[in-house]
Design an enzyme around this catalytic site. Structure first.
Site, PDB file in Angstrom:
ATOM      1  N   ARG A  35     -10.095 -11.606   1.935  1.00  0.00           N
ATOM      2  CA  ARG A  35     -10.929 -12.680   1.369  1.00  0.00           C
ATOM      3  C   ARG A  35     -10.225 -14.039   1.457  1.00  0.00           C
ATOM      4  NH1 ARG A  35     -11.234  -9.375  -4.141  1.00  0.00           N
ATOM      5  NH2 ARG A  35     -10.986  -7.738  -2.567  1.00  0.00           N
ATOM      6  N   LYS A  93       0.841  -1.204   0.000  1.00  0.00           N
ATOM      7  CA  LYS A  93       0.000   0.000   0.000  1.00  0.00           C
ATOM      8  C   LYS A  93       0.872   1.249   0.000  1.00  0.00           C
ATOM      9  CE  LYS A  93      -3.883  -1.942   2.667  1.00  0.00           C
ATOM     10  NZ  LYS A  93      -4.933  -1.779   1.647  1.00  0.00           N
TER      11      LYS A  93
END
Ligand code: BES
Ligand code: MN
Ligand code: ZN
Length: 504
Positions: A351, A277
């Site tokens: 996920r 990020k």
């Protein structure tokens, strides 16, 4: 903060502050506030007539030493339009009043619910509002300026006849709010003070204190189960992962009865991994374990409210780090369910850990599933910090959850999960890829990924990425972790009868 029912006449209470609220229609002053006005010789009526007391939502009117009233201060909070006023507004009014007074170093208050707000639901909401407002995100400040907690609140305007009902509503509100604050405390913790191991320790301590069964799986245990997706995320970190499993079993427990699984994402820090990020705002990624904290808080409540349904919380906890051993874009992982996953982007890690969490909950016998996760930036774009995004595989089951959200006063909104979103996560070399092939729909494609691992088990997914963290304080709540989801999920479980989820 101690909260007690008070039966003495409110105008005669020797308290630092008496709080009530006025509606936009309250000119002239009406109801419980009219009784105060009478003791004050008509001063409040005159104030309303002057136009300075408008009843606009959260307008604060603080009066000192009003002649005829024993309380040192009288705080009248604007409550907006009467027809738009319900328990969510009452919760906010009570909370905003407490924070207004706390900022003025008031350490005790009496709260007077209006004439129509004396029901159990109203007493519970008032209690929740006060306790949620009293929490500050200041654990690591050595000087707690202006944020010393209020020590006691009296709920006034009640009579002896109502005592049992009022006291049990206070108790229920206290259990819920304290658990919501328990979640907020965990979510606020920086990642160096809450690693997966430390989160597991805190979960274990909570479960033991509450009398819940708990099992903590370490890296070896996770590997023995073949949780390839969780391990793949964890392999980049020097901190080992943990799988937290907490079980609430009702008495009597009936074989064959439904079992609800609560699966919470607990990434104690999300750097993105090799798909790293940007630096801006990365510090906020300590809150990427908010889904897990929510589920722990829900279990803490269930231990006390004792619903009739069995509930198992499954919380995969790990960091998501880059490193020499980290998984790389393009790697293929084999999840617990046996499905192969092509990891295109290592930042879509939530996920992956939930895939194994959901599959494990099913292995443990869960017949219904709910997950909560700070899953996507896309849900923040779609709904901002206003609503939780709700996805589900079974419309009736999903609607039940939305009804609980309304009852608990937490904003949640249904989001689409069409087959087209599944098409977008087809892989050319594996069963599924972890991000979409096309742009847009990021929250729905993430949900479509999770759906693959919930199989045919009715399942609801809550994307709390936008709502679990408040960048700025609101009048009724401090900045930082919000504790969203706890009250909704408790309502959901309490109304989930042994025959399955019921309508209201
Ligand atoms: N934890 C983030 C999602 C998130 C974003 C939570 C903003 C809170 C605030 C999640 O693991 C993530 O990085 N998601 C990516 C997925 C993308 C790579 C497909 C995202 O949403 O950008
Ligand atoms: Mn991520
Ligand atoms: Zn994440």
């Amino acid at each position: 903060m101690q909260i007690t029912m008070e039966t003495r006449p409110f105008a005669t209470l020797e308290t630092p502050a008496l709080v009530s609220y006025v509606f936009e229609e309250d000119n002239p002053i009406q109801g419980a506030v009219a009784e105060l006005d009478q003791a004050a010789g008509g001063a409040l009526r005159k104030l309303a007539a002057s136009g300075e007391l408008t009843g606009k939502m959260l307008e604060m009117t603080l009066l000192h030493y009003v002649a005829g009233l024993a309380p040192q201060r009288l705080l009248l909070v604007g409550a907006g339009k009467r027809e738009k006023f319900g328990t969510p507004e009452l919760r906010k009014v009570a909370g905003a009043a407490l924070r207004h007074l706390k900022a003025r170093k008031v350490d005790r208050l009496a709260f007077l619910p209006r004439e129509n707000d004396r029901s159990a639901a109203a007493v519970q909401a008032s209690t929740e509002g006060l306790l949620i407002a009293n929490f500050e995100s200041d654990k690591y400040k050595t000087e707690k300026k202006n944020s010393k907690p209020v020590e006691a609140a009296d709920l006034t305007g009640f009579d002896e006849a109502g005592r049992t009902a009022v006291e049990s509503a206070i108790e229920r509100g206290r259990i819920l709010a304290e658990s919501q604050n328990f979640a907020r405390d965990l979510v606020n913790e920086p990642s160096n003070r809450l690693t997966p191991r430390m989160l597991a320790e805190r979960a274990e301590a909570m479960a033991r204190e509450a009398g819940l069964a708990v099992a903590i799986l370490d890296q070896r245990g996770i590997a023995e189960l073949n949780m390839g997706a969780l391990l793949a995320v964890a392999q980049g970190s020097a901190e080992p992962p943990r799988l937290i499993v907490i079980t609430y079993t009702p008495a009597p427990s009936r074989p064959g009865a439904p079992v609800l699984g609560l699966v919470g994402k607990a990434i104690t820090f999300d750097t993105g991994g090799i798909s790293i990020k940007p630096a801006a705002d990365m510090e906020k990624m300590k809150y990427d374990m908010a889904g897990g904290a929510t589920m722990l808080a829900v279990m803490r409540v269930l231990a006390q409210l004792k619903p009739a349904v069995k509930v198992i919380a499954v919380i995969p906890a790990t960091e998501n780090m880059p490193g020499g051993r980290a998984q790389k874009p393009g790697d293929v992982q084999i999840a617990l369910s046996g499905k192969s996953v092509e990891v295109i982007n290592t930042d879509a890690e939530g996920r992956l850990v939930l895939a194994d969490g959901l599959a494990y909950a099913r292995q443990l016998g869960c017949t219904h599933l709910v997950d909560a996760a700070t899953l996507t930036g896309a849900i923040v774009v779609a709904l901002s910090g206003v609503n939780v995004g709700v996805f589900g595989s079974d419309p009736a089951f999903t609607e039940r959850l939305l009804a609980s959200a309304r009852a608990a006063g937490e904003k949640m909104w249904p989001m689409p999960l069409d087959d087209e979103y599944r098409e977008m996560i087809k892989s050319t070399i594996a069963d599924i890829r972890n991000i979409s092939t096309s742009k847009g729909g990021g929250a729905s494609t993430a949900a479509a990924f999770l759906k693959e691992f919930s199989g045919d088990t009715p399942w609801v997914h809550l994307d709390i990425a936008g709502t679990a963290w408040l960048d700025e304080a609101k009048p009724w709540i401090a900045s930082g972790a919000s504790g969203v989801g706890v009250r909704t999920l408790v309502d959901f479980v309490m109304n989930f009868d042994s025959g399955g989820p019921t309508g209201k």
